[in-house]
Design a protein around this motif. Sequence first.
Motif, PDB file in Angstrom:
ATOM      1  N   LEU A 102       0.918  -1.178  -0.096  1.00 47.03           N
ATOM      2  CA  LEU A 102      -0.007   0.176   0.050  1.00 47.03           C
ATOM      3  C   LEU A 102       0.832   1.243   0.041  1.00 47.03           C
ATOM      4  O   LEU A 102       0.313   2.243  -0.388  1.00 47.03           O
ATOM      5  CB  LEU A 102      -0.848   0.041   1.203  1.00 47.03           C
ATOM      6  CG  LEU A 102      -1.953  -1.128   1.216  1.00 47.03           C
ATOM      7  CD1 LEU A 102      -2.562  -1.141   2.629  1.00 47.03           C
ATOM      8  CD2 LEU A 102      -3.182  -0.806   0.242  1.00 47.03           C
ATOM      9  N   LEU A 103       1.972   1.327   0.528  1.00 44.97           N
ATOM     10  CA  LEU A 103       3.078   2.324   0.688  1.00 44.97           C
ATOM     11  C   LEU A 103       3.719   2.404  -0.705  1.00 44.97           C
ATOM     12  O   LEU A 103       4.570   3.233  -1.101  1.00 44.97           O
ATOM     13  CB  LEU A 103       3.910   2.157   1.631  1.00 44.97           C
ATOM     14  CG  LEU A 103       3.448   2.375   2.931  1.00 44.97           C
ATOM     15  CD1 LEU A 103       4.507   1.938   4.076  1.00 44.97           C
ATOM     16  CD2 LEU A 103       2.929   3.772   3.255  1.00 44.97           C
ATOM     17  N   ILE A 136      -6.384  -5.728  -1.151  1.00 40.52           N
ATOM     18  CA  ILE A 136      -5.444  -4.535  -1.305  1.00 40.52           C
ATOM     19  C   ILE A 136      -5.965  -3.671  -2.266  1.00 40.52           C
ATOM     20  O   ILE A 136      -6.533  -3.972  -3.400  1.00 40.52           O
ATOM     21  CB  ILE A 136      -3.966  -4.848  -1.530  1.00 40.52           C
ATOM     22  CG1 ILE A 136      -3.396  -6.111  -0.822  1.00 40.52           C
ATOM     23  CG2 ILE A 136      -2.933  -3.792  -2.002  1.00 40.52           C
ATOM     24  CD1 ILE A 136      -3.241  -5.455   0.401  1.00 40.52           C
ATOM     25  N   ALA A 137      -6.196  -2.425  -1.744  1.00 44.10           N
ATOM     26  CA  ALA A 137      -6.595  -1.453  -2.680  1.00 44.10           C
ATOM     27  C   ALA A 137      -5.789  -1.121  -3.794  1.00 44.10           C
ATOM     28  O   ALA A 137      -4.460  -1.255  -3.835  1.00 44.10           O
ATOM     29  CB  ALA A 137      -6.904   0.113  -1.902  1.00 44.10           C
ATOM     30  N   THR A 138      -6.314  -0.927  -5.073  1.00 42.83           N
ATOM     31  CA  THR A 138      -5.699  -0.708  -6.309  1.00 42.83           C
ATOM     32  C   THR A 138      -5.615   0.878  -6.863  1.00 42.83           C
ATOM     33  O   THR A 138      -4.686   1.134  -7.890  1.00 42.83           O
ATOM     34  CB  THR A 138      -6.338  -1.411  -7.304  1.00 42.83           C
ATOM     35  OG1 THR A 138      -7.815  -1.033  -7.533  1.00 42.83           O
ATOM     36  CG2 THR A 138      -6.335  -3.100  -6.991  1.00 42.83           C
ATOM     37  N   THR A 139      -6.084   1.584  -5.929  1.00 44.34           N
ATOM     38  CA  THR A 139      -5.940   3.085  -6.288  1.00 44.34           C
ATOM     39  C   THR A 139      -5.279   3.756  -5.341  1.00 44.34           C
ATOM     40  O   THR A 139      -5.209   3.289  -4.056  1.00 44.34           O
ATOM     41  CB  THR A 139      -7.401   3.821  -6.474  1.00 44.34           C
ATOM     42  OG1 THR A 139      -7.840   3.812  -5.192  1.00 44.34           O
ATOM     43  CG2 THR A 139      -8.280   3.069  -7.564  1.00 44.34           C
ATOM     44  N   PRO A 140      -4.436   4.981  -5.558  1.00 42.67           N
ATOM     45  CA  PRO A 140      -3.640   5.633  -4.732  1.00 42.67           C
ATOM     46  C   PRO A 140      -4.690   6.231  -3.491  1.00 42.67           C
ATOM     47  O   PRO A 140      -4.146   6.204  -2.190  1.00 42.67           O
ATOM     48  CB  PRO A 140      -2.967   6.988  -5.533  1.00 42.67           C
ATOM     49  CG  PRO A 140      -2.861   6.333  -6.708  1.00 42.67           C
ATOM     50  CD  PRO A 140      -4.197   5.562  -6.931  1.00 42.67           C
ATOM     51  N   GLU A 141      -5.661   6.640  -3.678  1.00 39.04           N
ATOM     52  CA  GLU A 141      -6.681   7.179  -2.653  1.00 39.04           C
ATOM     53  C   GLU A 141      -7.073   5.807  -1.771  1.00 39.04           C
ATOM     54  O   GLU A 141      -7.123   5.945  -0.525  1.00 39.04           O
ATOM     55  CB  GLU A 141      -8.093   7.676  -3.396  1.00 39.04           C
ATOM     56  CG  GLU A 141      -7.703   8.809  -4.084  1.00 39.04           C
ATOM     57  CD  GLU A 141      -7.097   8.628  -5.722  1.00 39.04           C
ATOM     58  OE1 GLU A 141      -7.294   7.434  -5.985  1.00 39.04           O
ATOM     59  OE2 GLU A 141      -6.804   9.619  -6.113  1.00 39.04           O
ATOM     60  N   GLY A 142      -7.401   4.753  -2.435  1.00 35.96           N
ATOM     61  CA  GLY A 142      -7.733   3.719  -1.502  1.00 35.96           C
ATOM     62  C   GLY A 142      -6.597   2.990  -0.719  1.00 35.96           C
ATOM     63  O   GLY A 142      -6.767   2.680   0.413  1.00 35.96           O
ATOM     64  N   ALA A 143      -5.301   3.062  -1.250  1.00 39.08           N
ATOM     65  CA  ALA A 143      -4.287   2.692  -0.627  1.00 39.08           C
ATOM     66  C   ALA A 143      -4.066   3.778   0.682  1.00 39.08           C
ATOM     67  O   ALA A 143      -3.716   3.007   1.813  1.00 39.08           O
ATOM     68  CB  ALA A 143      -2.950   2.622  -1.376  1.00 39.08           C
TER      69      ALA A 143
END
Length: 237
Positions: A102-103, A136-143
Motif C-alpha cells: 500500500l506504500l 489490497i486497494a488498487t488506487t492511490p486514494e484507496g491505499a
Amino acid sequence: MDIIKTKGIDTSNHIITNDTKKLDTKNDGTSDASKIKGVTQDLGTDTFVKSTEKDISDLTYKPIKKKLSTEEVKDLKESQENFKTDLIRKFISDTINNQNKLLGKSTESQISEMPKETTDLLTKIFGSLGNAYPEIATTPEGATQAIEEGGAYSVTAVADRIMTMAQSIAGDNPNKIQQMRTAVEEGFSQAGLDFNKATNSNLPQICKDTITEVMKRFDELQRNPSSTNEKVTNNNN
C-alpha cells in the motif's frame, strides 16, 4: 443262427452269420442307471445354505486401528504446535508485506498459495480468508485510506488481527501465550530482515508502529489475560 443268401453267388461258400446278442439290461447289475446311482451315492449330497448378513460382514475388510504410543502422541502434538507457530510467523510476514504494498514499497507480488490445512485454520479463527487478509486497494486514494486509522491495514487493524490469531492459538495457557509472543517477535524480525535485504533500508514507520502496538498488547495480555481477551472479542464482533 440266421443265414442270408446273396443272389448270384454260391451261398455254400459265402455264409454271413449274425451272432449279435442283445444286451440284457434287466439282469445286468452294471447297467448305466445303477452306475450313475452309484456315483451319486459316492459323492454324497450337497446342501444349499443361504449366507447371512453376519457372514458377509465377517468377510468385509476391516482395518485394524493402531493405538498411538505415548511418544507418537507427543510427536503429533509437537508437530501441530510447530505448524501453528510457523503459520503466525508467515501471517505477520504477509501482513507487513501488504502494508508495504500500500506504500508502494512491497518486495513481493502476491501471497503464495496456501495448503488446505492453513486455510481451514485461518477460516476457523477469522470466519473467512477475506477477514484474515483484506483485499489490497488498487488506487492511490484507496491505499491511503487502507493504512490510515480505521483502514484495513492501519496499525490498529493489523494489531487486532495478529492478537486474534495469537490468542486463538494460545488460549488461556500462559506458556503458550509466551510461545506466541516469541513467534510474533521472530515474525517481525524476519520481515524486517527480508525488507532490508530487498531494499537496503529499514521497515517503514507504519510497520514499526504496528510492532510497537502488538508488543504493548502482549504486555497487557500477560499482566491481565481476561481484560485483553474481552478487548479482542469485542473488536471481532
